[in-house]
Design an enzyme around this catalytic site. Structure first.
Site, PDB file in Angstrom:
ATOM      1  N   LYS A  14       0.846  -1.210   0.000  1.00  0.00           N
ATOM      2  CA  LYS A  14       0.000   0.000   0.000  1.00  0.00           C
ATOM      3  C   LYS A  14       0.868   1.242   0.000  1.00  0.00           C
ATOM      4  CE  LYS A  14       0.839   1.200   4.526  1.00  0.00           C
ATOM      5  NZ  LYS A  14       1.520   2.423   4.981  1.00  0.00           N
ATOM      6  N   GLY A 105       7.419   1.173   4.985  1.00  0.00           N
ATOM      7  CA  GLY A 105       6.239   2.036   4.965  1.00  0.00           C
ATOM      8  C   GLY A 105       5.224   1.606   3.925  1.00  0.00           C
ATOM      9  N   GLY A 108       3.861  -4.078   3.979  1.00  0.00           N
ATOM     10  CA  GLY A 108       4.064  -5.470   3.563  1.00  0.00           C
ATOM     11  C   GLY A 108       3.701  -6.482   4.638  1.00  0.00           C
ATOM     12  N   SER A 110       1.810  -6.072   7.275  1.00  0.00           N
ATOM     13  CA  SER A 110       0.381  -5.993   7.586  1.00  0.00           C
ATOM     14  C   SER A 110      -0.448  -6.636   6.481  1.00  0.00           C
ATOM     15  CB  SER A 110      -0.043  -4.524   7.737  1.00  0.00           C
ATOM     16  OG  SER A 110       0.722  -3.895   8.739  1.00  0.00           O
ATOM     17  N   ASP A 143      -2.678  -1.303  10.600  1.00  0.00           N
ATOM     18  CA  ASP A 143      -2.955  -1.242   9.158  1.00  0.00           C
ATOM     19  C   ASP A 143      -3.698  -2.473   8.647  1.00  0.00           C
ATOM     20  OD1 ASP A 143      -1.812   1.195   8.614  1.00  0.00           O
ATOM     21  OD2 ASP A 143       0.103   0.381   7.916  1.00  0.00           O
TER      22      ASP A 143
HETATM   23  O1  C5P Z   1      -0.334  -1.222  15.162  1.00  0.00           O
HETATM   24  P1  C5P Z   1       1.095  -1.420  14.804  1.00  0.00           P
HETATM   25  O2  C5P Z   1       1.716  -2.574  15.534  1.00  0.00           O
HETATM   26  O3  C5P Z   1       1.341  -1.475  13.344  1.00  0.00           O
HETATM   27  O4  C5P Z   1       1.848  -0.132  15.315  1.00  0.00           O
HETATM   28  C1  C5P Z   1       3.233  -0.086  15.493  1.00  0.00           C
HETATM   29  C2  C5P Z   1       3.573   1.111  16.345  1.00  0.00           C
HETATM   30  O5  C5P Z   1       3.325   2.311  15.595  1.00  0.00           O
HETATM   31  C3  C5P Z   1       2.752   1.262  17.597  1.00  0.00           C
HETATM   32  O6  C5P Z   1       3.314   0.551  18.664  1.00  0.00           O
HETATM   33  C4  C5P Z   1       2.802   2.760  17.837  1.00  0.00           C
HETATM   34  O7  C5P Z   1       4.031   3.116  18.417  1.00  0.00           O
HETATM   35  C5  C5P Z   1       2.791   3.314  16.433  1.00  0.00           C
HETATM   36  N1  C5P Z   1       1.448   3.671  15.957  1.00  0.00           N
HETATM   37  C6  C5P Z   1       0.808   4.744  16.522  1.00  0.00           C
HETATM   38  N2  C5P Z   1      -0.446   5.105  16.103  1.00  0.00           N
HETATM   39  C7  C5P Z   1      -1.068   4.409  15.123  1.00  0.00           C
HETATM   40  C8  C5P Z   1      -0.430   3.295  14.526  1.00  0.00           C
HETATM   41  C9  C5P Z   1       0.832   2.954  14.972  1.00  0.00           C
HETATM   42  O8  C5P Z   1       1.357   5.404  17.412  1.00  0.00           O
HETATM   43  N3  C5P Z   1      -2.283   4.787  14.725  1.00  0.00           N
END
Ligand code: C5P
Length: 296
Positions: A14, A105, A108, A110, A143
């Site tokens: 994405k 970024g 991948g 997710s 994501d």
């Molecule tokens: O949800 P995910 O594991 O992909 O997020 C990784 C990190 O990115 C989280 O631990 C957080 O530090 C940050 N994050 C965030 N706000 C979001 C998505 C991700 O702060 N909406």
């Protein structure tokens, strides 16, 4: 009904045409708004009946960059789905054919998790309600619900509030950079010095109507400035794209990959030729990610 044959599902990369960070929440995540567009570039996740337990192997051109252990989001997704559906001893042989740049970024990991959920639903014959499946996806990563949707989406909240958007086909040039940015770092840098970008209504309308000139000018990412402060190569790459005639260029997700918008595929080819290490992609893919194979 469960499948006896391997079930293969595409896991599309994405890009974020915009990423607006509204603020840090008490739980440490950030409220955001984003327009997420899947690209034709994809991994393939396959689930097949296994001898017992869950196993994962990772192959493909970028396979060596991804550990196949329990921390892999495909394994996290498989365990979360088994738990949500009450499978006490889940069994599957999972493989990832890895082609999407890693920690770039581009979503991948997710996307692999979302594809694994689709493949395992088919393999195991589980049939969670869409809301319950989205909840499992959100548990795996912010994501994942958006990538489970299969097409372009406007995502809000932590990323789990997902609304389909009918965006026109767009031509992109993608330039991965030779380093990774950890997502928590990008958000922490935003906490220290970030700002919130404009309402993206006009940008979304431009994507819906295929107004690429406007879309190119409107691309933005609130994580970009804080990440550029540590990695100026990203700003240089954006400038190189603009000099090469792109309509606009922006860092995607938490970076460091830079994506540039072109007017059409031939234009994208010309831009890519002028920017070493870049490649052409288009999005969103025509079909939603249905299993490529397997009993249905
Ligand atoms: O949800 P995910 O594991 O992909 O997020 C990784 C990190 O990115 C989280 O631990 C957080 O530090 C940050 N994050 C965030 N706000 C979001 C998505 C991700 O702060 N909406």
């Amino acid at each position: 009904m469960s499948a006896k044959e391997p079930v293969a599902v595409k896991a599309h990369a994405k890009i974020n045409a915009f990423l607006r960070v509204l603020g840090r929440r008490p739980d440490g995540f950030h409220d955001l708004e984003t327009l997420l567009i899947p690209l034709d570039l994809h991994d393939v996740v396959t689930a097949e009946p296994g001898p017992g337990g869950l196993t994962l192997s990772v192959a493909g051109p970028l396979g060596e960059q991804v550990p196949p252990g329990e921390e892999n989001l495909v394994m996290v997704a498989a365990r979360a789905l088994a738990e949500a559906t009450g499978l006490a001893s889940p069994s599957a042989r999972l493989t990832i054919d890895k082609r999407v740049p890693v920690a770039a970024g581009m979503g991948g990991g997710s996307a692999d998790a979302a594809a694994a959920l689709r493949a395992l639903e088919r393999l195991w014959g589980t049939a969670l309600e869409p809301d319950a499946l989205r909840e499992v996806a959100a548990h795996v990563g912010s994501d994942v619900p958006a990538l489970l949707a299969g097409g372009a989406v406007f995502a809000a909240g932590r990323g789990e509030r997902v609304h389909p958007v009918h965006v026109q086909t767009t031509s992109w040039v993608v330039k991965p950079l030779g380093f990774a940015v950890r997502t928590p770092d990008a958000f922490a840098w935003w906490d220290a010095e970030g700002a919130t970008g404009p309402d993206a209504g006009a940008l979304i309308a431009a994507a819906e109507t295929g107004n690429d000139e406007l879309l190119g000018h409107a691309l933005f990412n609130d994580l970009q400035a804080p990440v550029i402060a540590r990695h100026p190569e990203i700003a240089e790459t954006i400038e190189t794209f603009i000099d090469a005639g792109a309509l606009g260029a922006v860092m995607t997700g938490s970076g460091p990959t830079v994506v540039a918008l072109a007017t059409h595929p031939a234009h994208a080819d010309r831009v890519a030729e002028a920017v070493p290490g870049s490649f052409v992609a288009s999005g969103p893919p025509v079909a939603t990610p249905q299993p490529l194979s397997g009993a249905g």
